[in-house]
Design an enzyme around this catalytic site. Structure first.
Site, PDB file in Angstrom:
ATOM      1  N   LYS A 267       0.869  -1.077   0.009  1.00 51.62           N
ATOM      2  CA  LYS A 267       0.096   0.097   0.132  1.00 51.62           C
ATOM      3  C   LYS A 267       0.968   1.355  -0.155  1.00 51.62           C
ATOM      4  O   LYS A 267       1.846   1.391   0.743  1.00 51.62           O
ATOM      5  CB  LYS A 267      -0.895  -0.029   1.146  1.00 51.62           C
ATOM      6  N   ASP A 272      -2.471  10.650   3.308  1.00 49.83           N
ATOM      7  CA  ASP A 272      -3.887  10.222   3.623  1.00 49.83           C
ATOM      8  C   ASP A 272      -4.679  11.347   4.351  1.00 49.83           C
ATOM      9  O   ASP A 272      -4.233  11.308   5.750  1.00 49.83           O
ATOM     10  CB  ASP A 272      -3.924   8.961   4.206  1.00 49.83           C
ATOM     11  N   LYS A 279      -9.633  13.330   8.128  1.00 55.57           N
ATOM     12  CA  LYS A 279      -9.136  13.212   9.373  1.00 55.57           C
ATOM     13  C   LYS A 279      -9.089  14.406  10.387  1.00 55.57           C
ATOM     14  O   LYS A 279      -8.920  15.529   9.893  1.00 55.57           O
ATOM     15  CB  LYS A 279      -7.634  12.508   9.134  1.00 55.57           C
ATOM     16  N   ASP A 290       1.874   6.655   5.525  1.00 56.60           N
ATOM     17  CA  ASP A 290       0.762   5.823   5.142  1.00 56.60           C
ATOM     18  C   ASP A 290       1.207   4.913   3.777  1.00 56.60           C
ATOM     19  O   ASP A 290       0.398   4.164   3.253  1.00 56.60           O
ATOM     20  CB  ASP A 290      -0.473   6.493   4.962  1.00 56.60           C
ATOM     21  N   ASP A 349     -12.004   7.228   4.425  1.00 52.60           N
ATOM     22  CA  ASP A 349     -10.533   6.966   5.000  1.00 52.60           C
ATOM     23  C   ASP A 349     -10.121   5.489   5.044  1.00 52.60           C
ATOM     24  O   ASP A 349      -9.193   5.082   5.632  1.00 52.60           O
ATOM     25  CB  ASP A 349     -10.698   7.432   6.500  1.00 52.60           C
ATOM     26  N   GLU A 351      -9.413   3.850   2.609  1.00 50.38           N
ATOM     27  CA  GLU A 351      -8.900   3.813   1.182  1.00 50.38           C
ATOM     28  C   GLU A 351      -7.747   2.723   0.782  1.00 50.38           C
ATOM     29  O   GLU A 351      -7.581   2.476  -0.173  1.00 50.38           O
ATOM     30  CB  GLU A 351      -8.354   5.210   0.905  1.00 50.38           C
ATOM     31  N   ARG A 353      -7.811  -0.420   1.580  1.00 50.55           N
ATOM     32  CA  ARG A 353      -8.286  -1.610   1.024  1.00 50.55           C
ATOM     33  C   ARG A 353      -8.717  -1.470  -0.308  1.00 50.55           C
ATOM     34  O   ARG A 353      -8.896  -2.347  -0.977  1.00 50.55           O
ATOM     35  CB  ARG A 353      -9.174  -2.223   2.060  1.00 50.55           C
TER      36      ARG A 353
END
Length: 507
Positions: A267, A272, A279, A290, A349, A351, A353
């Protein structure tokens, strides 16, 4: 080559000199700081081999039991060599030994950088070798200077390493390869998002592929849309440019046109924001990390390349930002992934997956024998096992004991969780085949992994690593920095020690 490529070249570990046999005064006189590693109970005859043993014994009698290091003193030579003495119980787990090694190295590197010596004495040959390897790993981790943009550069802590007192020269190939892979993972994860954005990351990967002889292929957003990768594209559509991409790197030591034995998937969310479901400040502050999963996949690939493994390996890196704005995806959007499954988005959030779903489909199409993905995926995993461990999930539950064993052996500890159809009850959707996540949020690490399993070829053994130990204040095991690079040593143990990729590997 770019400046960033020059930066990652610094992740190579320092030079190691080995001097076999009992070290004499001349050998010790060329060492600036010496780590002297002794058993918990030192037999009397052993003291005759230790310089200035009377002084060291007197200091040890005054020290607090269990303190690391036990004592610190100096030799009476021209360099006034600092001696950092530690007593270690060699029967302890790898994590405890590596933690001991980190503390020993930290105590020895408060002075100006020079030659750090490692002398392990009083153990049988096999135990001595293992201890030397672990302490060398800690020294190589400490020697790497993390990226910094201060006007005055951070000084190095170690210039070179010297191993003394072994009967024979040790093969440090694996220790060095793992160290470089970990250093690379930490380096990239630490870089601010304006220094490592998706565009510069793509350029770096191309530069690395050229230097390492890897095959390189980019799937840009337009191509991914044509391929039906609606899950990845949904996250990428909030970007202000088209820098997002899935990048495939192929290591092929033999025939070029063969399927991978192992595929590593990462990933790579460069930053993010949480997207439309923005967030709060504290949760967004460090979201440049991230992309840590992609860094671990890349670090594992470089380690296997350095070891000249015979197996063909692919790495798939899903690179994009998760932004907010008028074009960003929203809750209740319905998108179609590459395998035809429709997804009802619940929370923007979640995202990670989404981008992994299409990347796993792409990787599955190449028919690898084993797939491992890495992601800083869920806060639920941190809540479940803290930042001391990372969570692991697999579609082959018989692998659970192997995964735990590799965590213990490598010092990068993991804990397995269940996944499966029963958990998909929580992800039933009225408008699509599956919900992206549950609105209730309970057990999200398990639900996220169960979601991802829906995008993996059922015939391929697959392991998902939720990197809850990606960061830990004060470091973890032998790693001294908050960003840990967790995953490279664990992967090497899976591949080299347990042969999970069903192929003979010759390090």
């Amino acid at each position: 080559m770019t400046n960033l490529f020059e930066e990652i070249k610094k992740t190579a570990p320092p030079k190691v000199i080995q001097v076999t046999g009992a070290p004499n005064s001349a050998t010790l006189g060329n060492i600036d700081q010496l780590l002297l590693i002794l058993p918990v109970k030192v037999p009397a005859p052993l003291w005759r081999k230790v310089p200035q043993s009377n002084k060291i014994q007197a200091l040890l009698r005054r020290c607090v039991d269990g303190r690391v290091p036990s004592i610190q003193t100096r030799l009476n030579n021209k360099r006034h060599t600092t001696v950092v003495v530690g007593n270690v119980d060699a029967t302890k787990d790898a994590f405890d030994i590596l933690t001991f090694a980190r503390k020993m190295v930290a105590a020895a590197t408060t002075e100006k950088a020079g030659t750090l010596g490692i002398w392990v004495i009083g153990f049988d040959d096999i135990v001595q070798e293992k201890l030397v390897m672990d302490i060398t790993a800690a020294a190589m981790a400490a020697a790497y200077v993390m990226p910094s943009f201060k006007s005055k550069p951070s000084p190095a802590k170690i210039k070179r390493l010297k191993i003394v007192g072994t009967k024979e020269r040790l093969n440090l190939g694996r220790v060095s390869a793992e160290a470089e892979g970990n250093n690379l993972a930490r380096c990239l994860t630490a870089l601010p998002a304006n220094k490592l954005d998706a565009s510069t990351y793509r350029v770096l990967l191309k530069d690395m592929a050229t230097a390492e002889g890897w095959e390189h292929r980019e799937y840009g957003v337009k191509e991914l849309i044509k391929l039906g990768a609606g899950a990845f594209s949904a996250v990428a559509q909030g970007n202000m440019d088209d820098s997002a991409a899935i990048v495939r790197l192929r290591y092929r030591p033999g025939e070029k046109d063969v399927s991978p034995v192992l595929s590593l998937i990462g990933k790579g969310i460069i930053f993010d924001t949480g997207g439309t479901n923005l967030k709060p400040f504290n949760s967004m502050l460090d979201m440049h990390i991230d992309m840590g999963g992609s860094a671990v996949a890349l670090g594992s690939l470089i380690a296997l390349t350095r070891l000249k493994t015979h197996m063909p390996v692919d790495a798939w890196l899903a690179l994009t930002e998760n932004r907010t704005g008028p074009t960003a995806y929203k809750s209740q959007d319905v998108v179609t992934a590459m395998n035809g499954k429709t997804i009802q988005t619940i929370h923007t959030d979640a995202e990670g997956r989404m981008v992994l779903a299409d990347t796993l489909v792409l990787a599955s199409q190449c028919k690898p024998q084993t797939m491992i993905d890495y992601a800083t995926l869920t806060g639920a995993c941190v809540s479940a096992i803290t930042t001391r461990y990372s969570g692991v999930f697999t579609n082959h539950p018989d692998l659970h004991p192997v995964l735990k064993k590799c965590g213990r052996v490598s010092g990068e500890r993991v804990w397995p969780f269940p996944i499966g159809k029963e958990f998909l009850e929580e992800l039933k959707s009225d408008t699509a085949d599956i919900m992206q996540c549950s609105p209730s949020g309970g057990g999200d690490h398990i639900l996220a992994a169960s979601f991802l399993e829906e995008f993996v070829d059922k015939q391929i053994p697959w392991i998902h690593v939720d990197l809850s130990a990606c960061t830990r204040k004060g470091g973890l095991a032998h790693i001294p920095t908050e960003i840990t690079g967790f995953g490279v040593r664990f992967t090497m143990s899976l591949v080299l020690d347990e042969n999970v990729a069903s192929e003979t590997v010759e390090p």
